[in-house]
Motif scaffolding. Structure first.
Motif, PDB file in Angstrom:
ATOM      1  N   GLY A  52     133.842  16.618 -71.083  1.00 19.48           N
ATOM      2  CA  GLY A  52     132.923  17.485 -71.818  1.00 19.48           C
ATOM      3  C   GLY A  52     133.326  18.940 -71.769  1.00 19.48           C
ATOM      4  O   GLY A  52     133.321  19.639 -72.794  1.00 19.48           O
ATOM      5  N   GLY A  53     133.724  19.430 -70.582  1.00 22.72           N
ATOM      6  CA  GLY A  53     134.116  20.821 -70.449  1.00 22.72           C
ATOM      7  C   GLY A  53     135.377  21.150 -71.228  1.00 22.72           C
ATOM      8  O   GLY A  53     135.474  22.205 -71.859  1.00 22.72           O
ATOM      9  N   ALA A  54     136.349  20.242 -71.205  1.00 21.49           N
ATOM     10  CA  ALA A  54     137.595  20.473 -71.939  1.00 21.49           C
ATOM     11  C   ALA A  54     137.348  20.462 -73.447  1.00 21.49           C
ATOM     12  O   ALA A  54     137.961  21.231 -74.194  1.00 21.49           O
ATOM     13  N   ALA A  55     136.441  19.611 -73.910  1.00 27.50           N
ATOM     14  CA  ALA A  55     136.107  19.584 -75.334  1.00 27.50           C
ATOM     15  C   ALA A  55     135.378  20.857 -75.742  1.00 27.50           C
ATOM     16  O   ALA A  55     135.663  21.447 -76.787  1.00 27.50           O
ATOM     17  N   ALA A  56     134.459  21.311 -74.907  1.00 25.50           N
ATOM     18  CA  ALA A  56     133.649  22.486 -75.247  1.00 25.50           C
ATOM     19  C   ALA A  56     134.453  23.774 -75.236  1.00 25.50           C
ATOM     20  O   ALA A  56     134.232  24.654 -76.069  1.00 25.50           O
ATOM     21  N   ASN A  57     135.386  23.896 -74.318  1.00 28.57           N
ATOM     22  CA  ASN A  57     136.057  25.180 -74.111  1.00 28.57           C
ATOM     23  C   ASN A  57     137.496  25.254 -74.595  1.00 28.57           C
ATOM     24  O   ASN A  57     138.027  26.352 -74.779  1.00 28.57           O
ATOM     25  N   GLN A  58     138.140  24.094 -74.811  1.00 25.30           N
ATOM     26  CA  GLN A  58     139.551  24.132 -75.175  1.00 25.30           C
ATOM     27  C   GLN A  58     139.901  23.404 -76.473  1.00 25.30           C
ATOM     28  O   GLN A  58     140.558  23.964 -77.340  1.00 25.30           O
ATOM     29  N   ALA A  59     139.478  22.140 -76.618  1.00 25.53           N
ATOM     30  CA  ALA A  59     140.020  21.316 -77.703  1.00 25.53           C
ATOM     31  C   ALA A  59     139.029  20.917 -78.784  1.00 25.53           C
ATOM     32  O   ALA A  59     139.441  20.542 -79.877  1.00 25.53           O
ATOM     33  N   GLY A  60     137.719  20.972 -78.508  1.00 28.40           N
ATOM     34  CA  GLY A  60     136.758  20.474 -79.484  1.00 28.40           C
ATOM     35  C   GLY A  60     136.878  18.964 -79.622  1.00 28.40           C
ATOM     36  O   GLY A  60     137.293  18.281 -78.672  1.00 28.40           O
ATOM     37  N   MET A 283     131.771  10.487 -77.047  1.00 24.14           N
ATOM     38  CA  MET A 283     131.113  11.693 -76.521  1.00 24.14           C
ATOM     39  C   MET A 283     131.021  12.799 -77.561  1.00 24.14           C
ATOM     40  O   MET A 283     129.972  13.427 -77.745  1.00 24.14           O
ATOM     41  N   THR A 284     132.129  13.067 -78.237  1.00 28.11           N
ATOM     42  CA  THR A 284     132.148  14.159 -79.210  1.00 28.11           C
ATOM     43  C   THR A 284     131.619  13.727 -80.573  1.00 28.11           C
ATOM     44  O   THR A 284     131.469  14.572 -81.464  1.00 28.11           O
ATOM     45  N   GLY A 285     131.323  12.452 -80.720  1.00 23.60           N
ATOM     46  CA  GLY A 285     130.788  11.953 -81.980  1.00 23.60           C
ATOM     47  C   GLY A 285     129.273  11.909 -82.027  1.00 23.60           C
ATOM     48  O   GLY A 285     128.664  12.140 -83.073  1.00 23.60           O
ATOM     49  N   VAL A 286     128.642  11.656 -80.871  1.00 24.80           N
ATOM     50  CA  VAL A 286     127.183  11.550 -80.857  1.00 24.80           C
ATOM     51  C   VAL A 286     126.517  12.924 -80.838  1.00 24.80           C
ATOM     52  O   VAL A 286     125.329  13.060 -81.158  1.00 24.80           O
ATOM     53  N   THR A 287     127.265  13.963 -80.436  1.00 27.21           N
ATOM     54  CA  THR A 287     126.719  15.319 -80.428  1.00 27.21           C
ATOM     55  C   THR A 287     127.862  16.316 -80.624  1.00 27.21           C
ATOM     56  O   THR A 287     129.022  15.999 -80.363  1.00 27.21           O
ATOM     57  N   ASN A 288     127.547  17.497 -81.097  1.00 25.94           N
ATOM     58  CA  ASN A 288     128.576  18.497 -81.350  1.00 25.94           C
ATOM     59  C   ASN A 288     129.193  18.976 -80.035  1.00 25.94           C
ATOM     60  O   ASN A 288     128.495  19.143 -79.037  1.00 25.94           O
ATOM     61  N   TYR A 289     130.497  19.209 -80.056  1.00 28.81           N
ATOM     62  CA  TYR A 289     131.208  19.596 -78.833  1.00 28.81           C
ATOM     63  C   TYR A 289     130.656  20.873 -78.210  1.00 28.81           C
ATOM     64  O   TYR A 289     130.738  21.072 -76.989  1.00 28.81           O
ATOM     65  N   THR A 290     130.064  21.751 -79.008  1.00 27.52           N
ATOM     66  CA  THR A 290     129.540  23.015 -78.465  1.00 27.52           C
ATOM     67  C   THR A 290     128.350  22.784 -77.542  1.00 27.52           C
ATOM     68  O   THR A 290     128.018  23.653 -76.735  1.00 27.52           O
ATOM     69  N   SER A 291     127.705  21.625 -77.653  1.00 26.58           N
ATOM     70  CA  SER A 291     126.543  21.352 -76.796  1.00 26.58           C
ATOM     71  C   SER A 291     126.935  21.097 -75.348  1.00 26.58           C
ATOM     72  O   SER A 291     126.078  21.066 -74.467  1.00 26.58           O
ATOM     73  N   PHE A 292     128.247  20.931 -75.096  1.00 27.32           N
ATOM     74  CA  PHE A 292     128.708  20.703 -73.725  1.00 27.32           C
ATOM     75  C   PHE A 292     129.001  21.998 -72.988  1.00 27.32           C
ATOM     76  O   PHE A 292     129.325  21.973 -71.796  1.00 27.32           O
ATOM     77  N   LYS A 293     128.896  23.139 -73.675  1.00 28.20           N
ATOM     78  CA  LYS A 293     129.194  24.421 -73.027  1.00 28.20           C
ATOM     79  C   LYS A 293     128.217  24.705 -71.892  1.00 28.20           C
ATOM     80  O   LYS A 293     127.017  24.482 -72.020  1.00 28.20           O
ATOM     81  N   GLY A 294     128.774  25.196 -70.792  1.00 31.53           N
ATOM     82  CA  GLY A 294     127.939  25.560 -69.651  1.00 31.53           C
ATOM     83  C   GLY A 294     127.457  24.393 -68.832  1.00 31.53           C
ATOM     84  O   GLY A 294     126.630  24.565 -67.935  1.00 31.53           O
ATOM     85  N   GLN A 295     127.958  23.202 -69.120  1.00 38.95           N
ATOM     86  CA  GLN A 295     127.535  22.020 -68.380  1.00 38.95           C
ATOM     87  C   GLN A 295     128.591  21.682 -67.338  1.00 38.95           C
ATOM     88  O   GLN A 295     129.766  21.945 -67.500  1.00 38.95           O
ATOM     89  N   ASP A 296     128.169  21.038 -66.256  1.00 36.45           N
ATOM     90  CA  ASP A 296     129.113  20.551 -65.272  1.00 36.45           C
ATOM     91  C   ASP A 296     128.578  19.257 -64.678  1.00 36.45           C
ATOM     92  O   ASP A 296     127.544  18.747 -65.103  1.00 36.45           O
ATOM     93  N   GLY A 297     129.310  18.728 -63.700  1.00 36.50           N
ATOM     94  CA  GLY A 297     128.877  17.466 -63.121  1.00 36.50           C
ATOM     95  C   GLY A 297     128.800  16.371 -64.157  1.00 36.50           C
ATOM     96  O   GLY A 297     129.692  16.187 -64.962  1.00 36.50           O
ATOM     97  N   ILE A 298     127.690  15.621 -64.174  1.00 26.68           N
ATOM     98  CA  ILE A 298     127.527  14.559 -65.166  1.00 26.68           C
ATOM     99  C   ILE A 298     126.811  15.085 -66.400  1.00 26.68           C
ATOM    100  O   ILE A 298     126.558  14.338 -67.340  1.00 26.68           O
TER     101      ILE A 298
END
Length: 548
Positions: A52-60, A283-298
């Protein structure tokens, strides 16, 4: 004339250690157990948190491409590992392969590098295991006291859950590899089942609009989306692939290593690559990748699960599977436990091989007469890893573990090229295809990902390797068993080690200055430590190099 540090371990000696009276370890693992061992080490919480973090901050949404890039680097290295494992079925993994192809000094470097990957990694994973146990208990309204679940630097006193899981996994390893493999098999089945459930249930909630744009435009900063973001994300999610190489450390405990080792290494890698790509796609299909920003853990997975539901008239989504979040936590706990198990197994086997070669004290190669496992080595690491996990603050070391593993992969790929030239007729149950193309591609891909990792990760690697040079200079080079076979005139290679160490110390100082400038002095502690550390060792290695 070559000095001691370039002496190579004869292939016939290695094969003797793997068979008959030369093998002190019990052969109890089949191909299925080895595949499960690899999956057990590969699929951990890294999949659930890093993706999630890599999708949100680096690759989408292109995080799936990042997984493919990382998998390619692993595949090239895996093919090389498979040939070595079928040819030299001895505990020690890349350390042993390097000793046979590139000499003692390179073998020491890679062996010390594996210490970092396995031992320190196991301690860090156990700290995270403790955190998820607390989260799991909170789901049942059971609140464990902070003082007993985190170390003193994180506001507690001691991390007892972390100690518990390290002790439990260590005792399993002491009891026997076969028993450990059985427990690992059960754990692997559980966490793979949860991953498959997530993929199957989430597939019908995929919204194609979340994939647009599939490769977000670069922000103008290196590593944030675009091509550089995909490669940076590949270097980060590479951490989630780490583990298949640990299969090779169990070569002396495989029933039919020449056949089973390639199956275990490549089989586990193929299974995990498929699951990873599908998992990231959902993961990136059910919600937009930007929604993972600022998240960690699970949290990234939790965000995705909360998007798997029906939307009411007010536009609010009601999750259809709220229980899945708790199942994910169970999978993470199981995943971390098996990762710790395999890391501790790999560490003890690497030290077992290094000790048998005289580069480390004999205690590390002492085998229990009943269990046929290196109990003393396991006990020492039980204490060391437990103390580290109990009192050291939780830090993200995924990038540090990644750079160490990528370095190991590069040396293994290079070793295949050397081995093919020096021993073209040696028996091989498995041959890496398209040599030297595949090994060269492995070297280039792995170094490419290393280059995209942050500079502070390189600083930590250099510091660790310089400490390793200290140990080799003052113990290993003097106690190596192979040195007894050499003439007195070439037994000492300390000047070469000193020269290499001096170069590393200078490079460490240079990288520290560059990193300090890039961060505008934000990491001044790392900077001052690195400069002082480099200066002290530059003097030490300089004296070693130029003394008569």
């Amino acid at each position: 004339m070559a000095s001691q540090i370039w002496v190579k371990k004869p292939l016939d000696k290695l094969l003797h250690e793997a068979t008959g009276e030369g093998n002190q370890l019990k052969r109890s693992l089949g191909s299925g157990s080895l595949v499960a061992l690899g999956i057990g080490a590969i699929i951990g919480a890294g999949l659930f948190s890093i993706t999630g973090g890599a999708a949100a901050n680096q690759a989408g949404p292109a995080i799936t491409i990042s997984f493919i890039v990382a998998a390619l680097g692993c595949a090239f290295a895996g093919l090389c590992y498979a040939e070595f494992a079928s040819m030299i079925p001895v505990a020690g993994s890349a350390y042993t392969y390097s000793y046979a192809t590139m000499g003692e000094f390179i073998a020491w470097i890679i062996g010390w590098d594996l210490v970092l990957e396995y031992a320190v990694g196991a301690a860090t994973v156990s700290i995270s295991w403790s955190r998820y146990l607390v989260k799991f208990c909170e789901g049942f309204d059971v609140h464990l006291p902070t003082a007993l679940t985190v170390g003193p630097w994180d506001g507690g006193v001691i991390n007892l859950p972390a100690i518990f899981i390290v002790i439990l996994m260590s005792l399993l390893l002491m009891k026997g590899t076969e028993e450990s493999a059985t427990v690992n098999g059960v754990i692997v089945g559980l966490k793979v089942l949860v991953v498959i459930i997530f993929i199957v249930l989430g597939w019908k909630y995929i919204n194609e609009s979340n994939y647009v744009p599939y490769i977000p435009e670069n922000t103008g900063k290196f590593g944030e989306y675009g091509f550089s973001g995909i490669v940076r994300a590949a270097a980060i999610v590479f951490f989630a692939y780490i583990g298949f190489d640990a299969v090779s450390t169990a070569a002396q405990e495989a029933k039919n290593p020449r056949r089973d080792m390639p199956i275990g290494i490549l089989g586990s890698l193929v299974v995990c690559t498929i699951l990873y790509i599908l998992f990231a796609h959902v993961m990136t299909g059910v919600t937009n990748y930007t929604s993972f920003k600022g998240q960690d853990g699970i949290a990234p997975v939790a965000v995705a699960i909360e998007s798997m539901g029906t939307t009411d008239a007010a536009g609010v989504i009601h999750p259809d599977y709220p229980w899945l979040n708790r199942a994910i936590i169970v999978a993470i706990l199981a995943g971390y436990a098996s990762v710790i198990l395999v890391m501790l197994l790999g560490q003890s086997r690497v030290f077992f091989s290094m000790s048998k070669d005289g580069l480390l004290p004999r205690i590390f190669s002492s085998v229990h007469p009943k269990y046929q496992t290196p109990v003393r080595s396991n006990t020492m690491f039980l204490v060391f890893v437990s103390l580290f996990a109990a009192f050291v603050p939780a830090r993200v070391v995924g990038e540090m573990t990644s750079i160490g593993t990528l370095f190991a992969f590069i040396l293994v790929c290079a070793g295949i090229i050397v081995m093919r030239r020096q021993m073209p007729d040696a028996p091989r149950a498995f041959k890496t295809p398209l040599v030297p193309l595949v090994p060269i591609l492995g070297i280039v891909t792995c170094f490419f990902m290393m280059a995209f990792l942050p500079l502070d990760t390189w600083i930590r690697l250099f510091v660790w390797m310089i400490i390793g040079f200290d140990v080799y200079l003052w113990y290993g080079i003097k106690n190596s068993y192979l040195s007894d076979r050499l003439p007195l005139s070439i037994r000492n290679g300390s000047k070469t080690v000193g020269s290499t160490g001096l170069v590393l110390a200078i490079l460490l100082a240079v990288i520290a200055f560059v990193h300090h400038a890039q961060t505008d002095g934000a990491d001044s502690g790392i900077f001052y430590f690195s400069v002082i550390f480099a200066a002290i060792h530059a003097v030490t290695f300089g004296i070693t190099r130029f003394r008569k």
